[in-house]
Design an enzyme around this catalytic site. Sequence first.
Site, mmCIF file in Angstrom:
data_model
loop_
_atom_site.group_PDB
_atom_site.id
_atom_site.type_symbol
_atom_site.label_atom_id
_atom_site.label_comp_id
_atom_site.label_asym_id
_atom_site.label_seq_id
_atom_site.Cartn_x
_atom_site.Cartn_y
_atom_site.Cartn_z
ATOM 1 N N HIS A 150 0.816 -1.221 0.000
ATOM 2 C CA HIS A 150 0.000 0.000 0.000
ATOM 3 C C HIS A 150 0.851 1.274 0.000
ATOM 4 C CE1 HIS A 150 0.905 -0.184 4.306
ATOM 5 N NE2 HIS A 150 0.457 1.057 4.432
ATOM 6 N N ASP A 151 2.052 1.219 0.563
ATOM 7 C CA ASP A 151 2.912 2.409 0.619
ATOM 8 C C ASP A 151 4.146 2.279 -0.268
ATOM 9 O OD1 ASP A 151 1.553 4.241 2.137
ATOM 10 O OD2 ASP A 151 2.406 3.594 4.052
ATOM 11 N N LYS A 182 6.204 5.299 -1.533
ATOM 12 C CA LYS A 182 7.112 6.066 -0.683
ATOM 13 C C LYS A 182 8.579 5.820 -1.035
ATOM 14 C CE LYS A 182 4.120 6.542 3.367
ATOM 15 N NZ LYS A 182 3.948 6.208 4.803
ATOM 16 N N HIS A 242 3.117 10.130 -3.155
ATOM 17 C CA HIS A 242 3.460 8.708 -3.065
ATOM 18 C C HIS A 242 2.298 7.821 -3.505
ATOM 19 C CE1 HIS A 242 1.201 8.477 0.761
ATOM 20 N NE2 HIS A 242 1.230 7.177 0.594
ATOM 21 N N ASP A 286 -4.557 1.571 8.419
ATOM 22 C CA ASP A 286 -3.349 2.388 8.343
ATOM 23 C C ASP A 286 -3.366 3.500 9.385
ATOM 24 O OD1 ASP A 286 -0.875 3.092 7.271
ATOM 25 O OD2 ASP A 286 -1.752 4.431 5.774
#
Length: 521
Positions: free
Chosen positions: A374-375, A378, A403, A458
């Site tokens: 999900h990230d 970044k 991001h 999150d």
Amino acid sequence: MSDDFLFAEDTEEELPEEKGTWKVLIVDDEPEVHAVTKLALSDFTFQDKRLEFVCAYSGAEAKQCFKDHDDIAIVLLDVVMETDDAGLQVAEYVRNTLHNHFTRIILRTGQPGQAPERDVILNYDINDYKSKTELTAQKLFTVVIATLRSYRDIIVIEENRQGLEKIISASADLFSIHSLEGFIEGIVQQLSSLLGGTKDAAYITSAVAGPHPIDEENPREFFVFTGKGEYAELEGRPLQEAVTGEKLAACHRALAERSQVYEDEYLVAYCQGKSTHGSLLYMSGLPRKLTAMDKHLLELFSQNVQIAFDNVLLTKDIEDTQREIVVRLGQAMEKHFSDGKHIQRMVDMCVLLAEAYGLSREQVEMLKLAVPLHDIGKLKIPSKIFTKAGSLDDSEREVMQNHAEFGYNLLKDSKRPIIKAAAKVARDHHEHWDGNGYPRGLKGEDIHIFSRITAIADVYDALRSKLHHKEAWPLDKVLDVFRSQRGKQFDPSLVDILLRESDAFEEIQQRYQECEPAALK
């Protein structure tokens, strides 16, 4: 005449082994009819199976017999009993209420005028209509033989249909362990029915698969992968526990010679696959002596089923490899961002929310594999922004928000369902229920449920965890945030689940906690 002859020892006649029975229901209000029918058919056998009689003396009793017995092959049904059409009502009940279209119905009547044959044949789903006066012992024998052949063929067709249905169902989701079992079970069932309907069967393999995993350090040990009849409860058990004595010796012989072993009551077939070990098909309770055609079918089965099984395992292995790559990538990102066990907590929280929300097993599994990425966007954000102790300025905040699009662009071109799902989660997990989120300002259910679930997990984990720029918030303060943002930032129904299951969320938080959490209150 010698005494030796007069008093010679009796020798017991060796009786053929019975291989089950054909169940015949006699329905008649005259006890004499029952007695005569049993007498006329007392020595009847068909395919080494004798007749087993069940008796009913009224239509009501006949209906109860059908409730108690689901394997009646033939019913010899009187028409006129407690009422003039009692037998016809039974026939209607069997076909239309019980939806039993397998049992063969032979109507017998002593008063043909009460139920004319033409009308009965046209209006009721029966298979024969006889007057009691015309049913001599020989004619009764003939009609029962013909009817049993019909019943046998219908059962074989039904077993083939069920076997094919299992194969088709399994082929829709070959990555599932249950589908793998269904695939083999369906093929075994079809072969069993083609051989006349064996009672018991087992597919025995050394493959590392199934509900009871096989020790990879001992791959040559064979286990029951799926079973039928008495072997249905032995799945996952070693070969030597499933069969013993001469049958076990036959299995070892088939393995050693890579061949088929045929005996009167059972058979063992070696199934050669792409691996050197192969598998075994064991069947017992054979209903009849195998013909040359039966053996030919068995050889075709043994040549092809293990190859199909190996292909399914290979497909599953590819899918498992993809899953492991996704998980390992997520773990690598976790170390890069120094987020401790954030991914592990996120996955468990998302699964909890998804199951409580009512997503299917397949959807939950897909989300579980998409969340670790999900990230991923970044990775393109300068590390100095992550390590900054204070608040971000406007330009830094804009870079940080990018991001989401970065992550989507990294993953969007994949054709793999897991990666495509991860792309949407990466892009949209910062969208808000009221439309005030980013990057696209989506609103309500326009935001995919995967992204709405990920958003809650999150934020919950970020607030409850100690990070480089903040201390962990106490639980009551975190829950107050979600109450205040219900219907604003977050999906109201998901917030309700979080508040209801807050103890379970906190248990996950504590399970993967690396430092001291904030006080609960």
